[in-house]
Enzyme design. Structure first.
Site, mmCIF file in Angstrom:
data_model
loop_
_atom_site.group_PDB
_atom_site.id
_atom_site.type_symbol
_atom_site.label_atom_id
_atom_site.label_comp_id
_atom_site.label_asym_id
_atom_site.label_seq_id
_atom_site.Cartn_x
_atom_site.Cartn_y
_atom_site.Cartn_z
ATOM 1 N N GLU A 97 40.715 72.675 -55.859
ATOM 2 C CA GLU A 97 40.742 72.381 -54.426
ATOM 3 C C GLU A 97 39.595 73.049 -53.674
ATOM 4 O O GLU A 97 39.785 73.660 -52.626
ATOM 5 C CB GLU A 97 42.093 72.793 -53.828
ATOM 6 C CG GLU A 97 43.260 72.048 -54.462
ATOM 7 C CD GLU A 97 44.612 72.316 -53.820
ATOM 8 O OE1 GLU A 97 44.794 73.400 -53.243
ATOM 9 O OE2 GLU A 97 45.478 71.429 -53.905
ATOM 10 N N ARG B 76 45.143 81.187 -62.473
ATOM 11 C CA ARG B 76 46.042 80.048 -62.205
ATOM 12 C C ARG B 76 45.631 78.787 -62.968
ATOM 13 O O ARG B 76 44.435 78.475 -63.097
ATOM 14 C CB ARG B 76 46.090 79.746 -60.706
ATOM 15 C CG ARG B 76 46.697 80.903 -59.924
ATOM 16 C CD ARG B 76 46.666 80.633 -58.454
ATOM 17 N NE ARG B 76 47.811 79.900 -57.968
ATOM 18 C CZ ARG B 76 47.750 78.870 -57.129
ATOM 19 N NH1 ARG B 76 46.579 78.391 -56.741
ATOM 20 N NH2 ARG B 76 48.836 78.297 -56.688
ATOM 21 N N ASP C 201 52.990 69.696 -58.074
ATOM 22 C CA ASP C 201 52.834 70.689 -57.014
ATOM 23 C C ASP C 201 54.134 70.973 -56.278
ATOM 24 O O ASP C 201 54.312 70.490 -55.154
ATOM 25 C CB ASP C 201 51.771 70.205 -56.006
ATOM 26 C CG ASP C 201 51.351 71.305 -55.053
ATOM 27 O OD1 ASP C 201 51.684 72.462 -55.311
ATOM 28 O OD2 ASP C 201 50.691 70.992 -54.049
ATOM 29 N N GLU D 25 57.221 74.595 -48.836
ATOM 30 C CA GLU D 25 56.158 73.668 -48.466
ATOM 31 C C GLU D 25 56.643 72.221 -48.488
ATOM 32 O O GLU D 25 56.300 71.431 -47.607
ATOM 33 C CB GLU D 25 54.964 73.842 -49.417
ATOM 34 C CG GLU D 25 53.848 72.852 -49.166
ATOM 35 C CD GLU D 25 52.634 73.054 -50.076
ATOM 36 O OE1 GLU D 25 52.595 74.051 -50.816
ATOM 37 O OE2 GLU D 25 51.721 72.214 -50.018
ATOM 38 N N GLU E 247 48.900 80.379 -45.180
ATOM 39 C CA GLU E 247 48.897 79.015 -45.703
ATOM 40 C C GLU E 247 50.305 78.672 -46.195
ATOM 41 O O GLU E 247 50.909 79.438 -46.959
ATOM 42 C CB GLU E 247 47.874 78.887 -46.847
ATOM 43 C CG GLU E 247 47.732 77.455 -47.312
ATOM 44 C CD GLU E 247 46.350 77.141 -47.887
ATOM 45 O OE1 GLU E 247 45.416 77.957 -47.749
ATOM 46 O OE2 GLU E 247 46.213 76.051 -48.473
HETATM 47 C C1 GCV Z 1 47.006 77.743 -51.467
HETATM 48 C C2 GCV Z 1 48.969 73.040 -52.742
HETATM 49 C C3 GCV Z 1 49.071 73.500 -51.317
HETATM 50 C C4 GCV Z 1 47.881 74.352 -50.930
HETATM 51 C C5 GCV Z 1 47.794 75.532 -51.906
HETATM 52 C C6 GCV Z 1 47.646 74.958 -53.301
HETATM 53 C C7 GCV Z 1 47.612 76.029 -54.354
HETATM 54 O O1 GCV Z 1 47.962 72.105 -52.895
HETATM 55 O O2 GCV Z 1 49.180 72.387 -50.494
HETATM 56 O O3 GCV Z 1 48.060 74.811 -49.610
HETATM 57 O O4 GCV Z 1 46.718 76.371 -51.592
HETATM 58 O O5 GCV Z 1 48.757 74.138 -53.584
HETATM 59 O O6 GCV Z 1 48.670 76.303 -54.913
HETATM 60 O O7 GCV Z 1 46.566 76.583 -54.612
#
Ligand code: GCV
Length: 673
Positions: A251, A284, A324, A352, A127
């Site tokens: 999420e 987290r 983020d 990212e 990811e």
């Molecule tokens: C692993 C953001 C990213 C997600 C990631 C998330 C997180 O939203 O786009 O891909 O997921 O952060 O840190 O949990």
């Protein structure tokens, strides 16, 4: 055929080989410990290494001392083999950088837990991974062992990393099955000699998924028993297992709130299970709900009321900023809001939101900006670094820092030849957060390319400028999250999504009356009040709010007069323009050092720098043409001309998943003429 892989330069790869040979030839010393001798063919490794007979408290379990002996040869002293190893790598680094040991050197790592987070999935996707597939070939393990596993361990050891979370925080429950634990064991065994512990991300609903329990409620006695048994099983297979990383109620991930419980209930249940074995839980703080009016406030809202309720082996893992991993965010206010809870920072090494592995962006200045920020929680000096080092509340034994890696199975490890600098910088920063961005990039360039100053100086200057350039062309003046939903690559200020807080408009709020997110106390979300004075007032007042965050905290009219005397609209246009020109300048810098670089690496970087400059224009075109619908103002004539219309850009579709970076030829046509 596999091409030679460079890890922080060929020199470190060679170092790794030396260490391997010395591991095989380690004789015993009289205290019963092994001596780390090094490769006798190298002048550096001819140096002596000596385990200290009496434990030296200043060095602790990982520190070292380097001193010249009477013959003038450097000697590494440490209490432990880990200390000798880190000292040897340090000596090698000095040697590679042409630094002579004159005075005694004492080095002790700042953070106790220096951890990489892999967002790798069992199906080999990563990811937000832009360097190929996962390094961990789960389907081959435990039978087949790739040489990369040990190379990875050596590279990490050379920069002081001592822990790694192997799998994605969006965790597949299968990682906790016996089958996978046997695979994990193989990696743990390979990493152990390099002082690296293995951790796993867990899926909070694992008891339901793996054992068919009716619930995963953290207060349910069967659930508690299941976790206790699972943890016992893990430690029977991997006796020095480090612990867990958890993304819960975020999420779509399951968590204690699914059962009416708190984050503390969930974290403590796992913490109690690993406690007898010395394990930790990194829980987290990245939580937010679709219906909230300001996502940036949510971590404090969720976690502050729980302060003091977490077990001591729980560390709350907080992203550097409140939203983020944007190219620039103010530090997360949560760093300054907890008093009786361990906290750590999570930095993102994978890019990212910074052009993936297509853009050259040296990230250390961004992380250092966060660590050096003063939260003022206990008055001046309560920096994010001091908070996470445990110096503000006296909990230094739980100091930790995490970096979401940019490592994959790509030949150059990180997808872009210059992106290894970020992996390297993260490790060096975790060891010593006081090191400057300049020193780290200098070291990395010298070890990776050449010590010739005619190469190092211009390239270091270019890399040091790269983060700020990226901020200018992706999020000028604090304008955030205007990314395309397609993989978070490129602009998409118009994008729609299934959730309002996943739509750029939630953040930019562009309209006829202006642009920016009002987070002020009187008219906005009052996110400013999560910061202590004097920051609260500084951000709240439009006159004192720094330009670089002004649209993060304020919604301003298009003709608002900026400190420069320009209108907000023009300031946006000219900031973009600076970003474009800086990105173009990087190409010239790289061309000027061509003769110092092998053609293979030169060509790869050159091609990507060209795309980076084109992307900078793409960002400007997309954002300013889109905002122009509201501002009705013109892009100044001395700025780069737009090369596409808004309609063309809106029609452009980038079809990529969250596991890849776009191919250069799949991006919109742009010219640099
Ligand atoms: C692993 C953001 C990213 C997600 C990631 C998330 C997180 O939203 O786009 O891909 O997921 O952060 O840190 O949990």
């Amino acid at each position: 055929m596999r091409i030679v892989k460079y890890v922080f330069g060929l020199s470190v790869a060679l170092m790794a080989m030396s260490l391997q040979s010395c591991t095989q030839a380690r004789p015993e010393n009289k205290s019963g410990h092994d001596l780390w001798l090094g490769d006798i063919t190298s002048p550096v490794f001819a140096a002596n290494k000596k385990l200290l007979d009496n434990y030296d408290k200043t060095l602790g379990d990982e520190g070292f001392r380097i001193k010249n002996n009477q013959k003038g040869d450097a000697v590494v002293y440490a209490n432990t083999e880990a200390g000798l190893m880190y000292g040897t790598y340090h000596l090698k680094r000095l040697y590679d950088c042409g630094v002579k040991v004159d005075d005694e050197i004492v080095e002790v790592p700042a953070y106790k837990y220096r951890i990489l987070n892999h967002w790798d999935n069992p199906n080999l996707t990563v990811e937000r991974g832009y360097a190929g597939k996962s390094l961990w070939k789960w389907e081959e393990l435990p039978g087949k062992i790739r040489p990369e596993y040990e190379e990875y361990a050596r590279a990490n050891a050379s920069i002081g990393i001592n822990g790694t979370v192997l799998n994605n925080v969006n965790a597949d429950p299968c990682m906790l099955t016996r089958e996978y634990l046997e695979k994990v064991k193989v990696l743990a065994d390979i990493f152990r000699p390099y002082n690296i512990k293995v951790y796993l991300s867990l899926n909070f609903a694992a008891p339901k998924h793996l054992a068919n329990l009716k619930t995963s409620d953290p207060l349910d006695k069967d659930v508690i028993k299941w976790w206790n048994d699972k943890v016992a099983e893990i430690y029977s297979i991997i006796p020095d297992f480090g612990g867990f990383l958890v993304k819960a109620n975020s999420e779509g991930q399951s968590g204690p709130q699914d059962y009416g419980r708190t984050h503390a209930d969930g974290a403590n249940m796992i913490a109690d299970a690993v406690k007898p074995y010395g394990g930790i839980v990194m829980w987290r703080a990245f939580v937010y709900a679709a219906e909230s009016p300001d996502r940036a406030k949510q971590a404090v809202e969720e976690f502050k009321p729980l302060d003091g309720q977490f077990r001591d082996n729980v560390i709350i893992q907080i992203k550097n900023g409140p939203v983020d991993f944007q190219p620039r965010e103010p530090f997360s206010p949560l760093f300054g809001q907890l008093e009786h809870t361990n906290i750590m920072a999570e930095m993102q090494i994978t890019q990212e939101y910074l052009g993936h592995s297509n853009h050259m962006v040296y990230l250390h200045p961004m992380w250092k900006e966060c660590l050096d920020s003063d939260t003022y929680q206990k008055g001046k000096g309560s920096t994010v670094a001091a908070e996470t080092l445990g110096k503000v509340h006296g909990n230094t034994e739980w100091s930790a820092i995490a970096g979401v890696t940019n490592i994959g199975d790509s030949v150059n490890w990180c997808g872009h030849q210059l992106a290894q600098a970020n992996w390297y910088a993260f490790g060096r920063m975790a060891w010593n957060p006081d090191l400057s961005s300049e020193q780290i990039i200098d070291e990395w360039l010298m070890q990776t390319f050449t010590t010739d100053r005619k190469f190092v100086e211009p390239v270091a200057k270019m890399m040091l400028a790269s983060r700020e350039a990226c901020v200018k062309y992706e999020m000028p003046l604090g304008l955030h999250h205007c990314f395309s939903g397609a993989g978070h690559y490129g602009p998409g200020p118009w994008d729609r999504s299934s959730r309002p807080d996943w739509e750029p408009a939630y953040y930019h709020k562009a309209a006829a009356d202006g642009i920016g997110f009002d987070r002020t106390s009187k008219t906005g979300s009052d996110a400013v009040s999560q910061y202590h004075e004097p920051l609260r007032s500084l951000y709240d007042n439009v006159e004192t709010c720094p330009d670089e965050l002004i649209l993060w905290f304020h919604h301003l009219p298009w003709d608002y007069k900026m400190k420069s005397g320009r209108t907000l609209w023009n300031e946006l246009c000219y900031t973009f323009e600076d970003g474009i020109q800086e990105a173009r300048g990087f190409i010239g810098t790289w061309e000027s050092v061509e003769k110092y670089v092998d053609p293979y690496r030169y060509g790869q970087v050159h091609e990507k720098l060209i795309r980076q400059a084109k992307d900078a224009i793409w960002w400007r075109d997309a954002l300013m043409l889109y905002f122009q619908q509201y501002s009705k103002m013109e892009i100044p004539s001395d700025c780069t001309k737009p090369q596409h219309t808004l309609d063309e850009l809106r029609r452009f579709r980038l079809r990529i998943s969250n596991y890849e970076t776009p191919a250069l030829d799949k991006l919109p046509d742009y010219t640099l003429e």
